[in-house]
Scaffold this motif. Structure first.
Motif, PDB file in Angstrom:
ATOM      1  N   ARG A  79       0.775  -1.283   0.041  1.00 18.29           N
ATOM      2  CA  ARG A  79       0.082   0.144  -0.129  1.00 18.29           C
ATOM      3  C   ARG A  79       0.713   1.543  -0.050  1.00 18.29           C
ATOM      4  NH1 ARG A  79      -2.726  -1.318   4.156  1.00 18.29           N
ATOM      5  NH2 ARG A  79      -1.606  -0.374   5.845  1.00 18.29           N
ATOM      6  N   ILE A  80       1.900   1.258   0.697  1.00 15.90           N
ATOM      7  CA  ILE A  80       2.910   2.517   0.745  1.00 15.90           C
ATOM      8  C   ILE A  80       3.591   2.578  -0.466  1.00 15.90           C
ATOM      9  CG2 ILE A  80       4.887   3.390   2.199  1.00 15.90           C
ATOM     10  CD1 ILE A  80       2.033   3.439   3.826  1.00 15.90           C
ATOM     11  N   ALA A  81       4.063   1.488  -1.091  1.00 13.13           N
ATOM     12  CA  ALA A  81       4.860   1.450  -2.156  1.00 13.13           C
ATOM     13  C   ALA A  81       3.902   2.034  -3.380  1.00 13.13           C
ATOM     14  CB  ALA A  81       5.412   0.336  -2.586  1.00 13.13           C
ATOM     15  N   LEU A 134      -0.990   9.771  -2.864  1.00 14.71           N
ATOM     16  CA  LEU A 134      -2.211   9.971  -2.216  1.00 14.71           C
ATOM     17  C   LEU A 134      -1.966  10.292  -0.852  1.00 14.71           C
ATOM     18  CD1 LEU A 134      -5.190   9.707  -2.652  1.00 14.71           C
ATOM     19  CD2 LEU A 134      -5.000   7.374  -2.088  1.00 14.71           C
ATOM     20  N   PHE A 135      -1.418   9.580  -0.081  1.00 16.22           N
ATOM     21  CA  PHE A 135      -1.296   9.611   1.345  1.00 16.22           C
ATOM     22  C   PHE A 135      -0.165  10.672   1.888  1.00 16.22           C
ATOM     23  CE2 PHE A 135      -2.340   5.015   1.113  1.00 16.22           C
ATOM     24  CZ  PHE A 135      -3.810   5.141   1.347  1.00 16.22           C
ATOM     25  N   ASN A 136       0.637  10.921   0.809  1.00 13.87           N
ATOM     26  CA  ASN A 136       1.524  11.984   1.499  1.00 13.87           C
ATOM     27  C   ASN A 136       1.209  13.358   0.835  1.00 13.87           C
ATOM     28  OD1 ASN A 136       2.224  11.322  -1.230  1.00 13.87           O
ATOM     29  ND2 ASN A 136       4.258  11.044  -0.726  1.00 13.87           N
ATOM     30  N   VAL A 144       2.760  -8.676  -5.586  1.00 14.00           N
ATOM     31  CA  VAL A 144       1.530  -7.988  -4.902  1.00 14.00           C
ATOM     32  C   VAL A 144       1.007  -7.028  -5.807  1.00 14.00           C
ATOM     33  CG1 VAL A 144       0.380  -6.790  -2.931  1.00 14.00           C
ATOM     34  CG2 VAL A 144       2.639  -8.187  -2.511  1.00 14.00           C
ATOM     35  N   GLN A 145      -0.376  -7.217  -6.176  1.00 12.35           N
ATOM     36  CA  GLN A 145      -0.986  -6.467  -7.305  1.00 12.35           C
ATOM     37  C   GLN A 145      -2.102  -5.639  -6.446  1.00 12.35           C
ATOM     38  OE1 GLN A 145      -3.112  -8.151 -10.537  1.00 12.35           O
ATOM     39  NE2 GLN A 145      -1.352  -9.847 -10.714  1.00 12.35           N
ATOM     40  N   VAL A 146      -1.834  -4.320  -6.601  1.00 13.15           N
ATOM     41  CA  VAL A 146      -2.583  -3.313  -5.686  1.00 13.15           C
ATOM     42  C   VAL A 146      -3.759  -2.733  -6.765  1.00 13.15           C
ATOM     43  CG1 VAL A 146      -2.670  -1.356  -4.004  1.00 13.15           C
ATOM     44  CG2 VAL A 146      -1.014  -3.208  -4.081  1.00 13.15           C
ATOM     45  N   TRP A 147      -4.912  -2.504  -6.322  1.00 16.93           N
ATOM     46  CA  TRP A 147      -5.990  -1.497  -6.879  1.00 16.93           C
ATOM     47  C   TRP A 147      -6.946  -1.140  -6.065  1.00 16.93           C
ATOM     48  CZ3 TRP A 147      -5.764  -6.780  -6.958  1.00 16.93           C
ATOM     49  CH2 TRP A 147      -7.157  -7.417  -6.773  1.00 16.93           C
ATOM     50  N   HIS A 161      -7.664  -2.990  -2.621  1.00 13.37           N
ATOM     51  CA  HIS A 161      -7.776  -4.537  -3.057  1.00 13.37           C
ATOM     52  C   HIS A 161      -6.397  -5.050  -3.333  1.00 13.37           C
ATOM     53  CE1 HIS A 161     -12.012  -4.971  -2.903  1.00 13.37           C
ATOM     54  NE2 HIS A 161     -11.973  -3.734  -3.381  1.00 13.37           N
ATOM     55  N   TYR A 162      -5.873  -6.047  -2.801  1.00 16.36           N
ATOM     56  CA  TYR A 162      -4.452  -6.835  -3.205  1.00 16.36           C
ATOM     57  C   TYR A 162      -4.635  -8.202  -3.530  1.00 16.36           C
ATOM     58  CZ  TYR A 162      -3.960  -3.480   0.914  1.00 16.36           C
ATOM     59  OH  TYR A 162      -3.907  -2.380   1.732  1.00 16.36           O
ATOM     60  N   LEU A 163      -3.768  -8.413  -4.318  1.00  7.25           N
ATOM     61  CA  LEU A 163      -3.417 -10.001  -4.458  1.00  7.25           C
ATOM     62  C   LEU A 163      -1.986 -10.271  -4.405  1.00  7.25           C
ATOM     63  CD1 LEU A 163      -4.532 -12.614  -5.899  1.00  7.25           C
ATOM     64  CD2 LEU A 163      -3.943 -11.636  -8.020  1.00  7.25           C
ATOM     65  N   ILE A 164      -1.908 -11.195  -3.455  1.00  8.93           N
ATOM     66  CA  ILE A 164      -0.471 -11.674  -3.161  1.00  8.93           C
ATOM     67  C   ILE A 164      -0.235 -13.020  -4.041  1.00  8.93           C
ATOM     68  CG2 ILE A 164       1.559 -12.172  -1.575  1.00  8.93           C
ATOM     69  CD1 ILE A 164      -0.079 -10.661   0.665  1.00  8.93           C
ATOM     70  N   GLN A 165       0.714 -12.839  -4.830  1.00  5.44           N
ATOM     71  CA  GLN A 165       1.331 -14.186  -5.646  1.00  5.44           C
ATOM     72  C   GLN A 165       2.400 -14.750  -5.358  1.00  5.44           C
ATOM     73  OE1 GLN A 165       0.498 -12.032  -9.473  1.00  5.44           O
ATOM     74  NE2 GLN A 165      -0.984 -13.381  -9.856  1.00  5.44           N
TER      75      GLN A 165
END
Length: 152
Positions: free
Chosen positions: A39-41, A60-62, A92-95, A107-111
């Motif tokens: 999420r941070i990356a 976004l967060f910063n 890790v896919q993030v959306w 959302h995350y998908l860790i592969q």
């Protein structure tokens, strides 16, 4: 970090030797840490959290106003299969999922980095909160615009 065709941000998150449990797979508590790192990356560290590092894919967060906290409201984690310890980073896919007036889902998908099998599907519900009052803040049009390309 890259973005694939489905507007997901792909992040490589290291698996550490100490993340492994007695069964040789990544412990469930460490999975939450991996979600945070992804999420941070992808979206940047919270404002005021240390010195700047590598620029996130989507700032976004910063970029929130002074006195605004980005807080996790809820995590949902589904362990599809064990994530075996590997001496290479996990994929890790993030959306972004639902974007509401004052909150949104990531959302995350860790592969598995070797087999590319899905291991963990997860989501985090987040909100921006005024540090002084503790009140949830509505997302600005600019924040929604930044999230839009990554919203499923």
């Amino acid at each position: 970090m890259s973005t694939n065709g489905s507007q997901r941000i792909e992040v490589l998150v290291p698996m550490r030797w100490g993340d492994m449990d007695a069964y040789g797979h990544i412990n469930n508590v460490q999975i939450v840490r991996m979600l945070e790192e992804a999420r941070i990356a992808a979206f940047g560290p919270p404002r005021g959290a240390g010195a700047p590092g590598i620029d996130p894919h989507v700032s976004l967060f910063n970029d929130v106003p002074e006195g605004t906290m980005a807080l996790v409201v809820d995590h949902k984690i589904r362990y599809v299969r064990t994530l075996e310890y590997r001496n290479v980073p996990a994929v890790v896919q993030v959306w972004i999922g639902a974007v509401k007036g004052a909150s949104f889902d990531i959302h995350y998908l860790i592969q598995d980095p070797v087999t590319l099998e899905d291991c963990v599907r997860a989501s985090s519900h987040l909100a921006f909160v005024d540090e002084a009052t503790g009140r949830v803040q509505r997302l600005t049009p600019e924040q929604k615009e930044r999230l839009a390309p990554f919203t499923a």
